[in-house]
Motif scaffolding. Sequence first.
Motif, PDB file in Angstrom:
ATOM      1  N   ASP A  13       0.979  -1.175  -0.009  1.00 41.56           N
ATOM      2  CA  ASP A  13       0.066   0.002  -0.064  1.00 41.56           C
ATOM      3  C   ASP A  13       0.953   1.303  -0.042  1.00 41.56           C
ATOM      4  O   ASP A  13       1.933   1.436   0.734  1.00 41.56           O
ATOM      5  CB  ASP A  13      -0.936   0.026   1.223  1.00 41.56           C
ATOM      6  N   ILE A  14       0.417   2.318  -0.580  1.00 38.65           N
ATOM      7  CA  ILE A  14       1.343   3.581  -0.604  1.00 38.65           C
ATOM      8  C   ILE A  14       1.460   4.017   0.730  1.00 38.65           C
ATOM      9  O   ILE A  14       2.469   4.763   0.934  1.00 38.65           O
ATOM     10  CB  ILE A  14       0.589   4.643  -1.825  1.00 38.65           C
ATOM     11  N   LEU A  20       5.153  -4.442   6.785  1.00 41.44           N
ATOM     12  CA  LEU A  20       5.858  -5.670   7.710  1.00 41.44           C
ATOM     13  C   LEU A  20       5.563  -6.902   6.957  1.00 41.44           C
ATOM     14  O   LEU A  20       6.285  -7.964   6.674  1.00 41.44           O
ATOM     15  CB  LEU A  20       5.641  -5.339   9.039  1.00 41.44           C
ATOM     16  N   THR A  21       4.422  -7.189   6.646  1.00 38.75           N
ATOM     17  CA  THR A  21       3.950  -8.119   5.982  1.00 38.75           C
ATOM     18  C   THR A  21       4.219  -8.526   4.568  1.00 38.75           C
ATOM     19  O   THR A  21       4.754  -9.759   4.263  1.00 38.75           O
ATOM     20  CB  THR A  21       2.441  -8.866   6.288  1.00 38.75           C
ATOM     21  N   ARG A  85      11.790   4.468   3.434  1.00 41.63           N
ATOM     22  CA  ARG A  85      10.518   5.126   3.405  1.00 41.63           C
ATOM     23  C   ARG A  85       9.591   4.515   4.532  1.00 41.63           C
ATOM     24  O   ARG A  85       8.717   5.163   5.254  1.00 41.63           O
ATOM     25  CB  ARG A  85       9.788   4.986   2.023  1.00 41.63           C
ATOM     26  N   TYR A  86       9.587   3.405   4.601  1.00 43.82           N
ATOM     27  CA  TYR A  86       8.532   2.549   5.693  1.00 43.82           C
ATOM     28  C   TYR A  86       9.074   1.795   6.794  1.00 43.82           C
ATOM     29  O   TYR A  86       8.376   1.349   7.595  1.00 43.82           O
ATOM     30  CB  TYR A  86       7.745   1.387   4.828  1.00 43.82           C
ATOM     31  N   ILE A  93       5.317   0.135  15.675  1.00 47.66           N
ATOM     32  CA  ILE A  93       4.176  -0.787  15.805  1.00 47.66           C
ATOM     33  C   ILE A  93       4.605  -2.129  16.647  1.00 47.66           C
ATOM     34  O   ILE A  93       3.986  -2.581  17.388  1.00 47.66           O
ATOM     35  CB  ILE A  93       3.790  -1.228  14.312  1.00 47.66           C
ATOM     36  N   LEU A  94       5.804  -2.590  16.356  1.00 43.26           N
ATOM     37  CA  LEU A  94       6.088  -3.750  16.989  1.00 43.26           C
ATOM     38  C   LEU A  94       6.318  -3.734  18.664  1.00 43.26           C
ATOM     39  O   LEU A  94       5.673  -4.698  19.165  1.00 43.26           O
ATOM     40  CB  LEU A  94       7.573  -4.256  16.410  1.00 43.26           C
TER      41      LEU A  94
END
Length: 113
Positions: A13-14, A20-21, A85-86, A93-94
């Motif tokens: 997804d942008i 992560l998945t 970027r991500y 999150i983790l």
Amino acid sequence: MVNLAKLDFVALDIAGKNYLTWVVDVKIRLEAWNLAETIKEENNASSQDRAKAMIFIRRHLDEGLKSKYQTVEDPLALWKALRNRYNHQKTVILPRAHYEWTHLRIQDFKSVA
């Protein structure tokens, strides 16, 4: 234009919600096809292997990401750009997911072992 080909898994997804998945899915698939070397530092992958990996990675990107990184021709360079970027999501999150898992409560039970 909508990607009409059936994808092996959900495209990145942008907004990066599924980064992560997506990373795990891409690594597993590239490893299965003996293309994992193409996204590692100082690799000796052939140009054909790099092209195959690039096709696979780009196929599983959102259209907006494809257009943003359309000039990138090396899978390692694209991999690094997406990671820059991500990848911050691991630090955000983790830890929260670990906390929620350790404090999980089901109905009348105080905790789950």
